[in-house]
Design an enzyme around this catalytic site. Structure first.
Site, short mmCIF file in Angstrom:
data_model
loop_
_atom_site.label_atom_id
_atom_site.label_comp_id
_atom_site.label_asym_id
_atom_site.label_seq_id
_atom_site.Cartn_x
_atom_site.Cartn_y
_atom_site.Cartn_z
N ARG A 164 0.83 -1.22 0.00
CA ARG A 164 0.00 0.00 0.00
C ARG A 164 0.86 1.27 0.00
O ARG A 164 0.53 2.26 0.64
CB ARG A 164 -0.94 0.04 1.21
CG ARG A 164 -1.97 -1.04 1.24
CD ARG A 164 -2.94 -0.94 0.04
NE ARG A 164 -3.90 -2.02 0.13
CZ ARG A 164 -3.67 -3.25 -0.35
NH1 ARG A 164 -2.53 -3.53 -0.97
NH2 ARG A 164 -4.58 -4.18 -0.23
N SER A 238 -10.89 0.63 3.07
CA SER A 238 -10.15 0.33 4.31
C SER A 238 -9.50 1.61 4.83
O SER A 238 -8.74 2.25 4.11
CB SER A 238 -9.05 -0.69 4.03
OG SER A 238 -9.62 -1.86 3.52
N GLU A 334 -4.75 4.57 6.11
CA GLU A 334 -4.44 4.31 4.70
C GLU A 334 -4.70 5.51 3.78
O GLU A 334 -3.86 5.84 2.94
CB GLU A 334 -5.22 3.08 4.21
CG GLU A 334 -4.83 2.68 2.81
CD GLU A 334 -5.63 1.50 2.28
OE1 GLU A 334 -5.58 0.43 2.89
OE2 GLU A 334 -6.30 1.66 1.25
C1 LIG Z 1 -15.10 1.02 -1.28
C2 LIG Z 1 -13.62 1.14 -1.48
C3 LIG Z 1 -12.87 -0.01 -1.67
C4 LIG Z 1 -11.48 0.07 -1.86
N1 LIG Z 1 -10.78 -1.08 -2.04
C5 LIG Z 1 -9.44 -1.03 -2.20
C6 LIG Z 1 -8.69 -2.23 -2.37
O1 LIG Z 1 -9.23 -3.34 -2.39
N2 LIG Z 1 -7.35 -2.12 -2.52
C7 LIG Z 1 -6.71 -0.92 -2.53
O2 LIG Z 1 -5.49 -0.90 -2.68
N3 LIG Z 1 -7.40 0.23 -2.39
C8 LIG Z 1 -8.74 0.21 -2.22
N4 LIG Z 1 -9.45 1.38 -2.06
C9 LIG Z 1 -8.73 2.66 -2.05
C10 LIG Z 1 -8.76 3.41 -3.40
O3 LIG Z 1 -9.80 2.95 -4.20
C11 LIG Z 1 -7.45 3.29 -4.18
O4 LIG Z 1 -6.38 3.74 -3.40
C12 LIG Z 1 -7.49 4.10 -5.48
O5 LIG Z 1 -6.35 3.80 -6.26
C13 LIG Z 1 -7.56 5.61 -5.26
O6 LIG Z 1 -7.80 6.21 -6.52
P1 LIG Z 1 -8.42 7.66 -6.64
O7 LIG Z 1 -8.37 8.05 -8.07
O8 LIG Z 1 -9.74 7.70 -5.99
O9 LIG Z 1 -7.35 8.51 -5.83
P2 LIG Z 1 -7.57 9.77 -4.82
O10 LIG Z 1 -8.33 9.25 -3.67
O11 LIG Z 1 -8.20 10.86 -5.61
O12 LIG Z 1 -6.11 10.12 -4.47
C14 LIG Z 1 -5.33 9.27 -3.67
C15 LIG Z 1 -3.89 9.80 -3.65
O13 LIG Z 1 -3.35 9.70 -4.96
C16 LIG Z 1 -2.92 10.99 -5.42
N5 LIG Z 1 -3.19 11.05 -6.85
C17 LIG Z 1 -4.40 10.99 -7.46
N6 LIG Z 1 -4.24 11.04 -8.78
C18 LIG Z 1 -2.91 11.16 -9.01
C19 LIG Z 1 -2.11 11.28 -10.19
N7 LIG Z 1 -2.65 11.27 -11.41
N8 LIG Z 1 -0.77 11.39 -10.04
C20 LIG Z 1 -0.19 11.38 -8.81
N9 LIG Z 1 -0.90 11.28 -7.67
C21 LIG Z 1 -2.24 11.17 -7.78
C22 LIG Z 1 -3.72 11.99 -4.62
O14 LIG Z 1 -3.05 13.24 -4.57
C23 LIG Z 1 -3.79 11.29 -3.29
O15 LIG Z 1 -2.58 11.50 -2.60
C24 LIG Z 1 -10.83 1.33 -1.87
C25 LIG Z 1 -11.60 2.49 -1.69
C26 LIG Z 1 -12.98 2.40 -1.51
C27 LIG Z 1 -13.78 3.65 -1.34
#
Ligand SMILES: Cc1cc2nc3c(=O)[nH]c(=O)nc-3n(C[C@H](O)[C@H](O)[C@H](O)COP(=O)(O)OP(=O)(O)OC[C@H]3O[C@@H](n4cnc5c(N)ncnc54)[C@H](O)[C@@H]3O)c2cc1C
Length: 340
Positions: A164, A238, A334
């Site tokens: 992670r 999580s 996380e």
């Molecule tokens: C219901 C649910 C289930 C989930 N299950 C999992 C799972 O099974 N496994 C898991 O690993 N995660 C899980 N997650 C967490 C999440 O989905 C992941 O971490 C996902 O990759 C986040 O993507 P996002 O676009 O929403 O990022 P954001 O939440 O928008 O951003 C997260 C971080 O990434 C940075 N970021 C965003 N875009 C970029 C970019 N283009 N370049 C550089 N940095 C960037 C942001 O600045 C921030 O620091 C879950 C979340 C939810 C709500």
């Protein structure tokens, strides 16, 4: 491309907390990214990257310029034998990518289906689920250096991928925007069913020789049954990482709590199930500061209606100190905290 002021981010974070961006823009092309940097530089604004907002806790206001990657593009770059290299734009929705790759016969990502968020954010915390991490499939990451305005390509082995985590979540957080990823997938329909709950579910369904599509559908079904749907119950997945402790500490806890899931690591340490620890303290369903712990899953903090980012963090602090007192284990949050 438009730059807007004082934009609500309530619909752009899956926790659904109220938050406003001082300045906001959507980016898709290289030219958009550069225009965003120029806009920020000319006004002395810091840049915050926000993808699908599924792994963030937002404060009431995000100062500076919030940059939101959009668009979706999934292209076959090269095929050599069974290997396919696939280029994906940052704004592409991750779950859409997984399903499209499966339909096109580019296999490997099935276990990562139904994870919300964008492809640009997927390497940031090295998303993982059901025995698979994205690091296994990343060939390289295309980045934009936010201070020099230069695009470059970083090989997977240089990204600092760990559980992670990656350098993009640590030392490179303010430096690089991920504008695209290149994945190495396979046309060979091999599957990874090593994760116990997945193997069990496939067995139960009588799928002795599962196809990648079987794995994708089974993982999607397990997740739908297990995790609260963000459209119904706003949450950020999580909220705590599974803690890693010394082998001795794990053995000591296991002797006291025989049902505690302990996953030994190759370096002698052990990973514990954070959900078990939280549930064992009786906090499942607990509410505090307008935020709650899911009734269904102890790792998930939910927004019952009017939660704020600060409220979620206050509840998280309470959970962390309770688990620390009960088990001597330090939990780590996380999601990324922004402006809170
Ligand atoms: C219901 C649910 C289930 C989930 N299950 C999992 C799972 O099974 N496994 C898991 O690993 N995660 C899980 N997650 C967490 C999440 O989905 C992941 O971490 C996902 O990759 C986040 O993507 P996002 O676009 O929403 O990022 P954001 O939440 O928008 O951003 C997260 C971080 O990434 C940075 N970021 C965003 N875009 C970029 C970019 N283009 N370049 C550089 N940095 C960037 C942001 O600045 C921030 O620091 C879950 C979340 C939810 C709500």
């Amino acid at each position: 491309m438009q730059f807007e002021r004082d934009v609500s981010l309530e619909g752009l974070n899956t926790l659904g907390v109220m938050s406003r961006a001082e300045n906001f823009c959507r980016v898709e092309s290289d030219a958009d990214w550069l225009a965003a940097i120029d806009y920020a530089n000319s006004r002395g604004l810091g840049i915050t990257l926000l993808g699908g907002g599924s792994n963030v806790v937002l404060g009431e206001q995000l100062r500076g310029l919030v940059v939101h990657p959009v668009g979706d593009e999934i292209d076959l770059f090269e095929q050599r034998g069974d290997d396919v290299l696939v280029d994906v734009l940052a704004g592409t929705e991750w779950d859409t990518l997984v399903r499209i790759c499966n339909q096109r016969g580019w296999f490997g990502l099935e276990n990562l289906v139904s994870i919300p968020g964008s492809c640009g954010a997927a390497p940031v915390q090295n998303i993982g689920a059901y025995g698979v991490e994205i690091a296994e499939f990343i060939e390289s990451v295309r980045v934009l250096d936010l201070s020099t305005r230069e695009f470059s390509v970083i090989k997977s082995q240089d990204c600092g991928f760990a559980y992670r985590c990656s350098y993009f979540k640590g030392p490179w957080r303010a430096r690089y925007a991920i504008v695209g990823i290149r994945l190495r997938l396979s046309t060979t329909p091999a599957v990874n069913t090593s994760y116990a709950a997945l193997g069990q579910a496939l067995d139960n369904a009588g799928l002795c020789e599962p196809t990648p599509e079987d794995v994708l559908n089974t993982v999607a079904a397990i997740r739908a049954a297990k995790l609260p749907d963000v459209r119904r119950v706003p949450n950020s997945g999580s909220f705590f990482k599974n803690p890693i402790v010394s082998g001795e500490h794990a053995q000591h806890l296991k002797a006291q709590y025989p049902y505690l899931p302990v996953y030994p690591l190759s370096d002698g340490r052990a990973k514990l199930a954070a959900a078990y620890l939280i549930e064992a303290t009786g906090l499942k369903g607990y509410q505090h500061a307008g935020c709650g712990i899911s009734e269904d899953h102890a790792l998930v903090l939910v927004n019952p209606g009017q939660a704020t980012g600060a409220g979620c963090l206050a509840l998280a602090e309470h959970v962390m100190s309770t688990v620390q007192s009960a088990f001597g284990v330090t939990l780590e949050i996380e999601p990324v905290v922004m402006g809170a």
